[in-house]
Scaffold this motif. Structure first.
Motif, PDB file in Angstrom:
ATOM      1  N   THR A 178      29.563  46.492 -23.776  1.00  0.00           N
ATOM      2  CA  THR A 178      29.251  45.265 -23.054  1.00  0.00           C
ATOM      3  C   THR A 178      29.123  45.529 -21.559  1.00  0.00           C
ATOM      4  O   THR A 178      28.184  45.066 -20.903  1.00  0.00           O
ATOM      5  CB  THR A 178      30.339  44.216 -23.315  1.00  0.00           C
ATOM      6  OG1 THR A 178      30.489  44.010 -24.722  1.00  0.00           O
ATOM      7  CG2 THR A 178      29.979  42.893 -22.661  1.00  0.00           C
ATOM      8  N   SER A 179      30.069  46.285 -21.015  1.00  0.00           N
ATOM      9  CA  SER A 179      30.028  46.616 -19.585  1.00  0.00           C
ATOM     10  C   SER A 179      28.832  47.500 -19.268  1.00  0.00           C
ATOM     11  O   SER A 179      28.188  47.355 -18.218  1.00  0.00           O
ATOM     12  CB  SER A 179      31.323  47.312 -19.172  1.00  0.00           C
ATOM     13  OG  SER A 179      32.450  46.528 -19.492  1.00  0.00           O
ATOM     14  N   PHE A 180      28.525  48.427 -20.162  1.00  0.00           N
ATOM     15  CA  PHE A 180      27.403  49.344 -19.953  1.00  0.00           C
ATOM     16  C   PHE A 180      26.084  48.595 -19.885  1.00  0.00           C
ATOM     17  O   PHE A 180      25.255  48.823 -18.998  1.00  0.00           O
ATOM     18  CB  PHE A 180      27.392  50.371 -21.078  1.00  0.00           C
ATOM     19  CG  PHE A 180      26.336  51.433 -20.935  1.00  0.00           C
ATOM     20  CD1 PHE A 180      26.525  52.490 -20.077  1.00  0.00           C
ATOM     21  CD2 PHE A 180      25.165  51.372 -21.670  1.00  0.00           C
ATOM     22  CE1 PHE A 180      25.558  53.476 -19.938  1.00  0.00           C
ATOM     23  CE2 PHE A 180      24.191  52.352 -21.543  1.00  0.00           C
ATOM     24  CZ  PHE A 180      24.394  53.404 -20.673  1.00  0.00           C
ATOM     25  N   LEU A 181      25.865  47.680 -20.822  1.00  0.00           N
ATOM     26  CA  LEU A 181      24.629  46.905 -20.830  1.00  0.00           C
ATOM     27  C   LEU A 181      24.531  46.031 -19.585  1.00  0.00           C
ATOM     28  O   LEU A 181      23.444  45.867 -19.014  1.00  0.00           O
ATOM     29  CB  LEU A 181      24.567  46.043 -22.092  1.00  0.00           C
ATOM     30  CG  LEU A 181      24.413  46.805 -23.420  1.00  0.00           C
ATOM     31  CD1 LEU A 181      24.480  45.835 -24.589  1.00  0.00           C
ATOM     32  CD2 LEU A 181      23.111  47.584 -23.448  1.00  0.00           C
ATOM     33  N   THR A 182      25.655  45.488 -19.155  1.00  0.00           N
ATOM     34  CA  THR A 182      25.651  44.651 -17.946  1.00  0.00           C
ATOM     35  C   THR A 182      25.285  45.470 -16.713  1.00  0.00           C
ATOM     36  O   THR A 182      24.476  45.040 -15.876  1.00  0.00           O
ATOM     37  CB  THR A 182      27.038  44.014 -17.750  1.00  0.00           C
ATOM     38  OG1 THR A 182      27.358  43.226 -18.905  1.00  0.00           O
ATOM     39  CG2 THR A 182      27.062  43.136 -16.513  1.00  0.00           C
ATOM     40  N   SER A 183      25.871  46.648 -16.592  1.00  0.00           N
ATOM     41  CA  SER A 183      25.583  47.488 -15.426  1.00  0.00           C
ATOM     42  C   SER A 183      24.123  47.925 -15.401  1.00  0.00           C
ATOM     43  O   SER A 183      23.494  47.983 -14.335  1.00  0.00           O
ATOM     44  CB  SER A 183      26.494  48.721 -15.424  1.00  0.00           C
ATOM     45  OG  SER A 183      26.184  49.594 -16.498  1.00  0.00           O
ATOM     46  N   GLN A 184      23.548  48.222 -16.568  1.00  0.00           N
ATOM     47  CA  GLN A 184      22.154  48.636 -16.608  1.00  0.00           C
ATOM     48  C   GLN A 184      21.201  47.471 -16.333  1.00  0.00           C
ATOM     49  O   GLN A 184      20.111  47.672 -15.805  1.00  0.00           O
ATOM     50  CB  GLN A 184      21.819  49.282 -17.958  1.00  0.00           C
ATOM     51  CG  GLN A 184      22.658  50.501 -18.280  1.00  0.00           C
ATOM     52  CD  GLN A 184      22.866  51.392 -17.078  1.00  0.00           C
ATOM     53  OE1 GLN A 184      21.914  51.788 -16.397  1.00  0.00           O
ATOM     54  NE2 GLN A 184      24.125  51.731 -16.811  1.00  0.00           N
ATOM     55  N   LEU A 185      21.634  46.261 -16.671  1.00  0.00           N
ATOM     56  CA  LEU A 185      20.850  45.091 -16.315  1.00  0.00           C
ATOM     57  C   LEU A 185      20.794  44.952 -14.794  1.00  0.00           C
ATOM     58  O   LEU A 185      19.721  44.695 -14.218  1.00  0.00           O
ATOM     59  CB  LEU A 185      21.464  43.839 -16.947  1.00  0.00           C
ATOM     60  CG  LEU A 185      20.803  42.509 -16.586  1.00  0.00           C
ATOM     61  CD1 LEU A 185      19.345  42.483 -17.044  1.00  0.00           C
ATOM     62  CD2 LEU A 185      21.576  41.343 -17.196  1.00  0.00           C
ATOM     63  N   HIS A 186      21.924  45.136 -14.114  1.00  0.00           N
ATOM     64  CA  HIS A 186      21.936  45.103 -12.650  1.00  0.00           C
ATOM     65  C   HIS A 186      21.036  46.197 -12.080  1.00  0.00           C
ATOM     66  O   HIS A 186      20.267  45.957 -11.138  1.00  0.00           O
ATOM     67  CB  HIS A 186      23.366  45.295 -12.133  1.00  0.00           C
ATOM     68  CG  HIS A 186      24.212  44.065 -12.226  1.00  0.00           C
ATOM     69  ND1 HIS A 186      23.784  42.831 -11.808  1.00  0.00           N
ATOM     70  CD2 HIS A 186      25.474  43.885 -12.689  1.00  0.00           C
ATOM     71  CE1 HIS A 186      24.744  41.942 -12.001  1.00  0.00           C
ATOM     72  NE2 HIS A 186      25.763  42.550 -12.537  1.00  0.00           N
TER      73      HIS A 186
END
Length: 336
Positions: A178-186
């Motif tokens: 979840t954190s990984f996908l969020t960071s890549q979205l940023h």
């Protein structure tokens, strides 16, 4: 079982991160999307006489952070008495604290030592991506640890059944993905922005909100995404922590003996201290930036959750925890 699971998770995290940046390289033709090749990190102070003092202070804090959290991980891996869900989550929290400090502090130390303020466009986006990843991961891990304490105190007879190694591993993996996908979205959204002449960031690392202020293109979508993600990763985990401690306190009130209450509270006192420190400093930085117009004061306040909190977490857990202190003593005795 837990030490093997922890090692596998660490390896998976590293390979997943490397795979993404190899598959989607961070320098996605930035020259076609931006007019700048580097930014200037203004840091905490412009006074030359303070630079050696700041370098020594932050180097000391960085080394203490690395040493303290590495000792927690080493104690978990080497001592079979700590192969329980609580210490499994704690070792992952220590790894996250190491990663947060390693994302922000080394570049600041290099700039202080070299009397430079520059950071490349690629390095700046990398800082934004990794800091978002580990900040979100810490928030989710604290929520998972609160749930672990809830099960241990409210359902002690079913604790090992509910919090089995497979469930613990899935909770950590879900938090990381979840954190990984969020960071890549940023990262993907920031890489599409156009930056103009002003490249000065009033911070000691590439803060996402400060970086958006330098963009010449429309950032309304980015601001909406930041607000949405901040609400999700700030409000939902904090609500989960509050609900868990509501249930835990309700269980405390049903315990008749004072010894039983103390034993129950001692198992979650350290975690509650870390939660208050993490969310309290984050909320303090947000409020200080909203009240004060000084960007430099906001950078100084952000030192609390980027440097001080990861440094204090090992002390909070080890000083109040007999199991960790015993494990560390056994490691020292074996080495000497």
């Amino acid at each position: 079982m837990y030490e093997h699971l922890s090692g596998c998770l660490y390896i998976c995290f590293a390979y997943l991160t490397l795979f993404f940046f190899k598959r989607y390289p961070i320098n996605m033709e930035p020259q076609n999307l931006t007019r700048v090749s580097e930014f200037l990190l203004l840091g905490l102070s412009d006074e030359p006489e303070l630079q050696p003092l700041l370098f020594g202070l932050f180097l000391s804090m960085y080394l203490v952070t690395m040493l303290g959290n590495l000792l927690i991980i080493l104690a978990f891996i080497s001592d079979s008495h700590l192969h329980t869900p609580m210490y499994f989550f704690l070792s992952n929290l220590s790894l996250t604290d190491i990663s947060i400090s390693a994302t922000t502090v080394p570049k600041m130390l290099v700039n202080l030592q070299m009397h430079s303020k520059s950071i490349t466009y690629v390095g700046c986006l990398a800082q934004v991506s990794f800091f978002s990843l580990f900040a979100c991961l810490e928030s989710l891990l604290l929520t998972v640890m609160a749930y672990d304490r809830l099960v241990a105190i409210c359902h002690p007879l079913y604790y090992l059944v509910i919090m089995n190694p497979r469930t613990c591993g899935l909770l950590v993996l879900a938090s990381f993905f979840t954190s990984f996908l969020t960071s890549q979205l940023h990262y993907l959204m920031m890489s599409q922005l156009t930056f103009c002449a002003d490249t000065e960031i009033p911070h000691f690392f590439c803060d996402l909100s400060q970086l958006l202020k330098l963009a010449c293109s429309d950032t309304s979508i980015n601001n909406i995404v930041i607000l949405f993600i901040g609400t999700i990763f700030g409000g939902v985990p904090l609500s989960g922590v509050l609900y868990s401690y509501y249930r835990i306190i309700s269980s405390f009130l049903r315990v008749s003996s004072s010894g039983g209450k103390y034993k129950a509270f001692s198992t979650c006192g350290s975690h509650l201290s870390v939660v208050c420190l993490f969310y309290g400093t984050g909320l303090g930085v947000y409020l200080s930036s909203a009240v004060s117009s000084s960007h430099r004061k906001g950078a100084v306040a952000s030192v609390m959750y980027t440097v001080v909190t990861p440094m204090l977490n090992p002390f909070i857990y080890s000083l109040r925890n007999k199991d960790i202190k015993s494990a560390l003593w056994r490691i020292i005795i074996r080495r000497t």
